[in-house]
Design a protein around this motif. Structure first.
Motif, PDB file in Angstrom:
ATOM      1  N   UNK A  15      47.529  13.446  10.420  1.00  0.00           N
ATOM      2  CA  UNK A  15      48.123  13.805  11.561  1.00  0.00           C
ATOM      3  C   UNK A  15      47.345  14.980  12.447  1.00  0.00           C
ATOM      4  N   UNK A  16      46.803  16.023  11.501  1.00  0.00           N
ATOM      5  CA  UNK A  16      45.970  16.999  12.107  1.00  0.00           C
ATOM      6  C   UNK A  16      44.675  16.653  12.711  1.00  0.00           C
ATOM      7  N   UNK A  17      44.102  15.899  11.806  1.00  0.00           N
ATOM      8  CA  UNK A  17      42.693  15.478  12.377  1.00  0.00           C
ATOM      9  C   UNK A  17      42.930  14.660  13.764  1.00  0.00           C
ATOM     10  N   UNK A  90      39.853  17.733   6.438  1.00  0.00           N
ATOM     11  CA  UNK A  90      39.559  19.299   6.854  1.00  0.00           C
ATOM     12  C   UNK A  90      38.121  19.336   7.148  1.00  0.00           C
ATOM     13  N   UNK A  91      37.000  18.984   6.538  1.00  0.00           N
ATOM     14  CA  UNK A  91      35.883  19.036   7.027  1.00  0.00           C
ATOM     15  C   UNK A  91      35.715  18.302   8.363  1.00  0.00           C
ATOM     16  N   UNK A  92      36.199  17.285   8.622  1.00  0.00           N
ATOM     17  CA  UNK A  92      36.054  16.812   9.915  1.00  0.00           C
ATOM     18  C   UNK A  92      36.773  17.526  11.006  1.00  0.00           C
ATOM     19  N   UNK A  93      37.859  18.127  10.620  1.00  0.00           N
ATOM     20  CA  UNK A  93      38.295  19.175  11.523  1.00  0.00           C
ATOM     21  C   UNK A  93      37.442  20.148  11.969  1.00  0.00           C
ATOM     22  N   UNK A 117      31.947  26.196   8.074  1.00  0.00           N
ATOM     23  CA  UNK A 117      31.416  24.836   7.775  1.00  0.00           C
ATOM     24  C   UNK A 117      31.042  24.581   6.309  1.00  0.00           C
ATOM     25  N   UNK A 118      30.391  25.558   5.749  1.00  0.00           N
ATOM     26  CA  UNK A 118      29.897  25.500   4.441  1.00  0.00           C
ATOM     27  C   UNK A 118      31.093  25.572   3.404  1.00  0.00           C
ATOM     28  N   UNK A 119      32.051  26.390   3.984  1.00  0.00           N
ATOM     29  CA  UNK A 119      33.209  26.688   2.929  1.00  0.00           C
ATOM     30  C   UNK A 119      33.944  25.346   2.634  1.00  0.00           C
ATOM     31  N   UNK A 120      34.182  24.517   3.953  1.00  0.00           N
ATOM     32  CA  UNK A 120      34.991  23.313   3.778  1.00  0.00           C
ATOM     33  C   UNK A 120      33.856  22.249   3.256  1.00  0.00           C
TER      34      UNK A 120
END
Length: 146
Positions: A15-17, A90-93, A117-120
Motif C-alpha cells: 500500500x505504501x509503495x 522499501x528499496x523501491x520507495x 539508498x545504500x542502507x535500503x
C-alpha cells in the motif's frame, strides 16, 4: 504466527509503495531524468510509469506464486519471502523518492541521500542472505535456531 505478521508487513509495504508511486508520478515533469552524473538518461513520464508498474507488479505477484508453489507446512520460507518482498518495496520507495528529488527544482546535496539508498540496498541483500544462513545453521545445530 510469524507468517501472519510478515503478510501484514508486506501488505502495508505494498500500500505504501503504491501511494508513493502515485504521489511521485503526479509530481514528475513530462521528461523525467532517471540518472545523473556524466550521462543523463531521460524517459517520458508515461514510459517510466509503465516500467515501474511492471516491476512492482512482477515483484509483488511473485508472493502469490511462491505461496501457491510451496507446501503448506513450510511457513518459515513463506514468511522469509514476504519479508524479502517488503524489503524490496522499501528499496523501491527510496528509489522513487530519489527520482522525484532528482527531477524537482529544489537545490539538494544528492550525496546525502546515498546513505539511505545504500542502507535500503544493504537491508535487501542482508534479508536475502539470511535464509540460507538460517538453513545452514539449522542443519549444523539440528534443531530450531530462532
Amino acid at each position: 504466527m510469524g507468517l501472519k505478521i510478515f503478510k501484514v508487513i508486506w501488505f502495508f509495504s505494498l500500500v505504501t509503495i503504491l501511494g508513493v508511486f502515485m504521489y511521485v508520478y503526479a509530481s514528475l515533469p513530462e521528461a523525467v531524468t532517471v540518472s545523473g552524473g556524466s550521462k543523463f538518461i531521460s524517459l517520458t513520464k508515461e514510459s517510466l510509469f509503465y516500467i515501474v508498474l511492471a516491476i512492482l507488479a512482477l515483484t509483488n505477484a511473485s508472493v502469490f506464486a511462491v505461496s501457491r508453489i510451496l507446501p503448506e507446512r513450510d511457513h518459515d520460507l513463506k514468511a522469509w519471502f514476504y519479508g524479502l518482498i517488503a524489503c524490496a518495496n522499501l528499496f523501491f520507495v527510496v528509489g522513487l523518492c530519489f527520482i522525484a528529488l532528482l527531477n524537482s527544482s529544489e537545490k539538494f546535496d544528492y550525496p546525502r541521500i546515498g546513505g539511505i539508498i545504500y542502507g535500503s540496498l544493504i537491508l535487501l541483500i542482508g534479508w536475502a542472505i539470511a535464509w540460507p544462513v538460517y538453513r545452514i545453521a539449522q542443519r549444523i545445530i539440528g534443531k530450531e535456531v530462532v
